[in-house]
Write a protein that holds these residues in place. Structure first.
Motif, PDB file in Angstrom:
ATOM      1  N   ALA A 162      35.320  51.942  42.043  1.00 19.97           N
ATOM      2  CA  ALA A 162      34.868  50.907  41.116  1.00 19.97           C
ATOM      3  C   ALA A 162      34.855  49.524  41.752  1.00 19.97           C
ATOM      4  O   ALA A 162      34.947  48.510  41.057  1.00 19.97           O
ATOM      5  CB  ALA A 162      35.764  50.898  39.879  1.00 19.97           C
ATOM      6  N   THR A 218      32.530  46.808  40.260  1.00 19.09           N
ATOM      7  CA  THR A 218      32.648  46.348  38.871  1.00 19.09           C
ATOM      8  C   THR A 218      34.038  45.861  38.476  1.00 19.09           C
ATOM      9  O   THR A 218      34.174  45.090  37.524  1.00 19.09           O
ATOM     10  CB  THR A 218      32.255  47.484  37.901  1.00 19.09           C
ATOM     11  OG1 THR A 218      33.129  48.613  38.125  1.00 19.09           O
ATOM     12  CG2 THR A 218      30.808  47.920  38.111  1.00 19.09           C
ATOM     13  N   ASP A 251      34.891  42.115  37.888  1.00 21.24           N
ATOM     14  CA  ASP A 251      34.312  41.555  36.661  1.00 21.24           C
ATOM     15  C   ASP A 251      35.132  41.954  35.438  1.00 21.24           C
ATOM     16  O   ASP A 251      35.340  41.149  34.522  1.00 21.24           O
ATOM     17  CB  ASP A 251      32.865  42.035  36.489  1.00 21.24           C
ATOM     18  CG  ASP A 251      31.912  41.408  37.497  1.00 21.24           C
ATOM     19  OD1 ASP A 251      32.250  40.343  38.047  1.00 21.24           O
ATOM     20  OD2 ASP A 251      30.837  41.986  37.724  1.00 21.24           O
ATOM     21  N   THR A 252      35.584  43.204  35.427  1.00 21.45           N
ATOM     22  CA  THR A 252      36.429  43.653  34.313  1.00 21.45           C
ATOM     23  C   THR A 252      37.708  42.825  34.245  1.00 21.45           C
ATOM     24  O   THR A 252      38.102  42.353  33.164  1.00 21.45           O
ATOM     25  CB  THR A 252      36.772  45.147  34.475  1.00 21.45           C
ATOM     26  OG1 THR A 252      35.569  45.913  34.478  1.00 21.45           O
ATOM     27  CG2 THR A 252      37.666  45.622  33.345  1.00 21.45           C
ATOM     28  N   ASP A 279      34.579  49.631  34.501  1.00 12.76           N
ATOM     29  CA  ASP A 279      33.199  49.144  34.489  1.00 12.76           C
ATOM     30  C   ASP A 279      32.810  48.560  33.141  1.00 12.76           C
ATOM     31  O   ASP A 279      31.628  48.310  32.869  1.00 12.76           O
ATOM     32  CB  ASP A 279      32.219  50.262  34.872  1.00 12.76           C
ATOM     33  CG  ASP A 279      32.322  51.473  33.956  1.00 12.76           C
ATOM     34  OD1 ASP A 279      33.239  51.510  33.106  1.00 12.76           O
ATOM     35  OD2 ASP A 279      31.487  52.389  34.097  1.00 12.76           O
ATOM     36  N   ASP A 280      33.804  48.320  32.268  1.00 11.64           N
ATOM     37  CA  ASP A 280      33.551  47.720  30.961  1.00 11.64           C
ATOM     38  C   ASP A 280      34.020  46.263  30.952  1.00 11.64           C
ATOM     39  O   ASP A 280      34.711  45.811  31.866  1.00 11.64           O
ATOM     40  CB  ASP A 280      34.261  48.512  29.856  1.00 11.64           C
ATOM     41  CG  ASP A 280      33.681  49.908  29.689  1.00 11.64           C
ATOM     42  OD1 ASP A 280      32.498  50.089  30.021  1.00 11.64           O
ATOM     43  OD2 ASP A 280      34.414  50.802  29.237  1.00 11.64           O
TER      44      ASP A 280
END
Length: 311
Positions: free
Chosen positions: A13, A16, A19-20, A92-93
């Protein structure tokens, strides 16, 4: 006041996870720890996450895992979590500013609540869907778990709920399943929880429709049987067998729809038969009837085409 353990399972991951973590920065005052479970990554997920957490001044630690299973990774972190409240989000959320504070605040304004569910937005294949607001929940635990399995109340996205560590207790995610492990975990926890809801959006849940459908398309019979065995273990929570059968029907209908869309009419018909035999609401009765008619029509069309080709 630090009160929350954040759990993030991660596999490859690195693109991403920073950013999470950045979306959690506004909640730093109430975050006691961020536990990243680096599950068999072959990229630099852990290093990227550690660097981001350092820049964001988030209390951070990494657990290494080799289970290649999101539920199993969460289970490792649940065992290690040290703070009274648990918040889980995938790598990734995106968390929405103030969401965690809102969930925690509800536990103070509604004493006795040990689980709080908020709204979330799906971002499917890059397109934003409308916010999903929790609806149909009541305070009583077993009634929520039953309705949840039967699909009568809005589902929970991992990342839209806060639950007390005490309520989680020894409950864990089932492992080795291709799908629906989150539902089984939440149903087990809800069966004993006093639940509250908030309407504020808490997070954005990223979905790939192709990857989601693939879960139902690969080894469908074997995976369904494995999942059904895990589902039936919920009987020890006091959940009625009729509710477990209803869940079987809902999942079987999902599988039938995926195989119908991909042209595998034989597998679609087999799972549709499972769905038709299960207890269900009127809307699902009509869905089953519609797919039975669509399968029959496509079979007739295929037979007719073969006749024309051989004429």
């Amino acid at each position: 006041m630090t009160a929350v353990s954040i759990i993030i399972p991660a596999h490859n991951a690195s693109a991403t996870v920073a950013d999470t973590l950045a979306t959690l920065r506004s909640e730093a005052e109430i975050i006691g720890e961020v536990i990243l479970v680096d599950d068999s990554s072959t990229d630099n997920t852990a290093a990227v996450a550690a660097d981001a957490a350092s820049r964001l001044a988030l209390p951070f630690r990494v657990i290494q895992s080799g289970c290649r299973d999101a539920g199993g990774s969460r289970n490792l972190a649940l065992t290690e979590a040290r703070f009274p409240w648990i918040y889980m989000i995938d790598a990734d959320d995106l968390h929405l500013e103030g969401g965690l504070r809102t969930l925690l605040s509800k536990t103070r304004t509604k004493p006795g609540a040990d689980m709080v569910v908020g709204a979330y937005r799906r971002r499917t294949d890059g397109r934003d869907r409308q916010f999903k607001t929790p609806a149909g929940y009541i305070a009583a635990g077993l009634a929520n778990a039953t309705a949840y399995l039967e699909g009568r109340i809005r589902s929970i996205a991992v990342g839209s709920a806060l639950v007390s560590r005490r309520t989680v207790g020894d409950n864990r995610f089932p492992t080795g399943l291709a799908y629906d492990e989150d539902t089984l975990f939440w149903a087990r926890v809800m069966s004993k929880a006093s639940l509250a809801v908030v309407t504020q959006p808490i997070m954005i849940y990223f979905v790939s429709s192709g990857r989601s459908d693939d879960r139902f398309a690969i080894k469908p019979a074997r995976r369904f049987l494995e999942w059904r065995l895990a589902l039936r273990e919920l009987a020890d929570c006091g959940i009625p067998k009729s509710s477990l059968k209803a869940r079987e029907g809902l999942v079987a209908l999902k599988i039938a729809r995926v195989h119908y869309a991909r042209g595998d009419l034989e597998t679609a018909a087999k799972f549709l038969a499972v769905a038709e035999a299960a207890p269900k609401v009127s809307a699902d009765i009509w869905r089953c009837m519609r797919y039975r008619l669509k399968i029959a029509a496509r079979r007739r069309f295929s037979a007719h085409r073969i006749q024309l080709q051989s004429a």
